[in-house]
Scaffold this motif. Structure first.
Motif, PDB file in Angstrom:
ATOM      1  N   LYS A 111       0.836  -1.199   0.000  1.00  0.00           N
ATOM      2  CA  LYS A 111       0.000   0.000   0.000  1.00  0.00           C
ATOM      3  C   LYS A 111       0.873   1.252   0.000  1.00  0.00           C
ATOM      4  CE  LYS A 111      -3.934  -2.029   2.323  1.00  0.00           C
ATOM      5  NZ  LYS A 111      -4.904  -1.875   3.395  1.00  0.00           N
ATOM      6  N   PRO A 112       0.652   2.135  -0.975  1.00  0.00           N
ATOM      7  CA  PRO A 112       1.464   3.349  -1.023  1.00  0.00           C
ATOM      8  C   PRO A 112       1.027   4.416  -0.022  1.00  0.00           C
ATOM      9  CG  PRO A 112      -0.029   3.290  -2.886  1.00  0.00           C
ATOM     10  CD  PRO A 112      -0.201   1.993  -2.146  1.00  0.00           C
ATOM     11  N   THR A 113      -0.152   4.275   0.570  1.00  0.00           N
ATOM     12  CA  THR A 113      -0.605   5.275   1.532  1.00  0.00           C
ATOM     13  C   THR A 113       0.174   5.154   2.835  1.00  0.00           C
ATOM     14  OG1 THR A 113      -2.340   3.788   2.315  1.00  0.00           O
ATOM     15  CG2 THR A 113      -2.947   5.353   0.595  1.00  0.00           C
ATOM     16  N   ASN A 114       0.483   6.273   3.425  1.00  0.00           N
ATOM     17  CA  ASN A 114       1.215   6.337   4.694  1.00  0.00           C
ATOM     18  C   ASN A 114       2.502   5.516   4.672  1.00  0.00           C
ATOM     19  OD1 ASN A 114      -0.843   7.939   5.895  1.00  0.00           O
ATOM     20  ND2 ASN A 114      -2.026   6.095   6.284  1.00  0.00           N
ATOM     21  N   ALA A 115       3.209   5.571   3.563  1.00  0.00           N
ATOM     22  CA  ALA A 115       4.419   4.756   3.407  1.00  0.00           C
ATOM     23  C   ALA A 115       5.458   5.067   4.472  1.00  0.00           C
ATOM     24  CB  ALA A 115       5.004   4.960   2.008  1.00  0.00           C
ATOM     25  N   TRP A 116       5.591   6.327   4.854  1.00  0.00           N
ATOM     26  CA  TRP A 116       6.620   6.695   5.847  1.00  0.00           C
ATOM     27  C   TRP A 116       6.248   6.168   7.221  1.00  0.00           C
ATOM     28  CZ3 TRP A 116      10.869   7.767   3.593  1.00  0.00           C
ATOM     29  CH2 TRP A 116      10.847   8.330   2.319  1.00  0.00           C
ATOM     30  N   LEU A 117       4.973   6.204   7.570  1.00  0.00           N
ATOM     31  CA  LEU A 117       4.541   5.636   8.854  1.00  0.00           C
ATOM     32  C   LEU A 117       4.707   4.119   8.856  1.00  0.00           C
ATOM     33  CD1 LEU A 117       1.324   7.694   9.657  1.00  0.00           C
ATOM     34  CD2 LEU A 117       3.548   7.803  10.802  1.00  0.00           C
ATOM     35  N   ARG A 118       4.406   3.494   7.734  1.00  0.00           N
ATOM     36  CA  ARG A 118       4.581   2.041   7.620  1.00  0.00           C
ATOM     37  C   ARG A 118       6.056   1.657   7.753  1.00  0.00           C
ATOM     38  NH1 ARG A 118      -0.213  -0.121   5.574  1.00  0.00           N
ATOM     39  NH2 ARG A 118      -1.543   1.434   4.617  1.00  0.00           N
ATOM     40  N   LEU A 119       6.939   2.466   7.158  1.00  0.00           N
ATOM     41  CA  LEU A 119       8.369   2.205   7.263  1.00  0.00           C
ATOM     42  C   LEU A 119       8.847   2.361   8.703  1.00  0.00           C
ATOM     43  CD1 LEU A 119      11.151   1.629   6.022  1.00  0.00           C
ATOM     44  CD2 LEU A 119      11.354   4.092   5.606  1.00  0.00           C
ATOM     45  N   MET A 120       8.461   3.455   9.348  1.00  0.00           N
ATOM     46  CA  MET A 120       8.889   3.681  10.735  1.00  0.00           C
ATOM     47  C   MET A 120       8.343   2.597  11.661  1.00  0.00           C
ATOM     48  SD  MET A 120       8.989   7.791  11.293  1.00  0.00           S
ATOM     49  CE  MET A 120       7.428   8.177  10.540  1.00  0.00           C
ATOM     50  N   GLY A 121       7.098   2.215  11.466  1.00  0.00           N
ATOM     51  CA  GLY A 121       6.523   1.146  12.275  1.00  0.00           C
ATOM     52  C   GLY A 121       7.239  -0.174  12.059  1.00  0.00           C
ATOM     53  N   SER A 122       7.574  -0.465  10.801  1.00  0.00           N
ATOM     54  CA  SER A 122       8.293  -1.704  10.490  1.00  0.00           C
ATOM     55  C   SER A 122       9.659  -1.725  11.167  1.00  0.00           C
ATOM     56  CB  SER A 122       8.467  -1.854   8.977  1.00  0.00           C
ATOM     57  OG  SER A 122       7.223  -1.940   8.343  1.00  0.00           O
ATOM     58  N   ILE A 123      10.346  -0.598  11.152  1.00  0.00           N
ATOM     59  CA  ILE A 123      11.670  -0.534  11.771  1.00  0.00           C
ATOM     60  C   ILE A 123      11.574  -0.633  13.282  1.00  0.00           C
ATOM     61  CG2 ILE A 123      13.668   0.961  12.181  1.00  0.00           C
ATOM     62  CD1 ILE A 123      13.338   1.922   9.257  1.00  0.00           C
ATOM     63  N   LEU A 124      10.667   0.105  13.893  1.00  0.00           N
ATOM     64  CA  LEU A 124      10.569   0.086  15.355  1.00  0.00           C
ATOM     65  C   LEU A 124      10.126  -1.269  15.891  1.00  0.00           C
ATOM     66  CD1 LEU A 124       9.107   3.635  16.037  1.00  0.00           C
ATOM     67  CD2 LEU A 124      11.470   2.843  16.304  1.00  0.00           C
ATOM     68  N   VAL A 125       9.098  -1.848  15.306  1.00  0.00           N
ATOM     69  CA  VAL A 125       8.655  -3.175  15.719  1.00  0.00           C
ATOM     70  C   VAL A 125       9.724  -4.202  15.347  1.00  0.00           C
ATOM     71  CG1 VAL A 125       6.911  -4.970  15.371  1.00  0.00           C
ATOM     72  CG2 VAL A 125       6.212  -2.588  15.607  1.00  0.00           C
ATOM     73  N   GLY A 126      10.365  -3.992  14.197  1.00  0.00           N
ATOM     74  CA  GLY A 126      11.404  -4.902  13.747  1.00  0.00           C
ATOM     75  C   GLY A 126      12.599  -4.956  14.679  1.00  0.00           C
ATOM     76  N   VAL A 127      12.975  -3.825  15.245  1.00  0.00           N
ATOM     77  CA  VAL A 127      14.107  -3.796  16.176  1.00  0.00           C
ATOM     78  C   VAL A 127      13.767  -4.566  17.455  1.00  0.00           C
ATOM     79  CG1 VAL A 127      15.447  -2.246  17.647  1.00  0.00           C
ATOM     80  CG2 VAL A 127      15.179  -1.737  15.240  1.00  0.00           C
ATOM     81  N   VAL A 128      12.543  -4.458  17.914  1.00  0.00           N
ATOM     82  CA  VAL A 128      12.119  -5.226  19.089  1.00  0.00           C
ATOM     83  C   VAL A 128      12.113  -6.717  18.768  1.00  0.00           C
ATOM     84  CG1 VAL A 128      10.211  -5.656  20.690  1.00  0.00           C
ATOM     85  CG2 VAL A 128      10.808  -3.314  20.064  1.00  0.00           C
TER      86      VAL A 128
END
Length: 144
Positions: free
Chosen positions: A80-97
């Motif tokens: 989904k191209p909508t809210n791509a930056w929020l999706r990226l930040m969420g993926s990184i933050l959850v991904g680090v945990v």
């Protein structure tokens, strides 16, 4: 007398003005993100003077790759191209945990360390960086 049933031209879908667009095909985005992960791992190898075989690659690449791509799939980062930056930040933050949990459970490492913070910052800078460059190229082409 034969008649042709083929349309003269295929209808084109018009994009709604202001609608978000993908700036790279999904497989290019996955590959570019994986290259960012590899860059972090290889940079860490050099800064920590790791000289031993390839086992360390599995111990670092596996948790980080799974840690990032599982949340990326859950957040539909590549769909989904909508809210791509929020999706990226969420993926990184959850991904680090998740990365920390995998390291702790399977490789007898600390759940959270400074590498989690450095990894999150590096991935945000590199993954966000290539997306900004791709977006800039896309916009400059659209103006021409």
């Amino acid at each position: 007398m034969t008649t042709s049933t083929a349309p003269e031209s295929a209808p084109t879908r018009r994009r709604r003005p202001g609608a978000p667009t993908r700036f790279a095909p999904w497989w290019v985005a996955v590959l570019a993100d994986f290259v960012c992960i590899l860059a972090f791992v290889l940079g860490g190898k050099e800064s920590h003077n790791i000289k031993e075989g390839f086992v360390w690659i599995f111990e670092v690449v596996f948790p980080l790759t799974v840690g990032f791509f599982v949340p990326a799939a859950a957040f539909q980062l590549y769909r989904k191209p909508t809210n791509a930056w929020l999706r990226l930040m969420g993926s990184i933050l959850v991904g680090v945990v998740l990365w920390g949990a995998i390291r702790y459970l399977f490789f007898d490492r600390y759940f959270f360390s400074v590498s989690n913070v450095v990894g999150a910052a590096f991935l945000l800078a590199t993954m966000g960086g290539w997306r900004l460059v791709a977006r800039g190229i896309q916009r400059s082409r659209a103006r021409q």
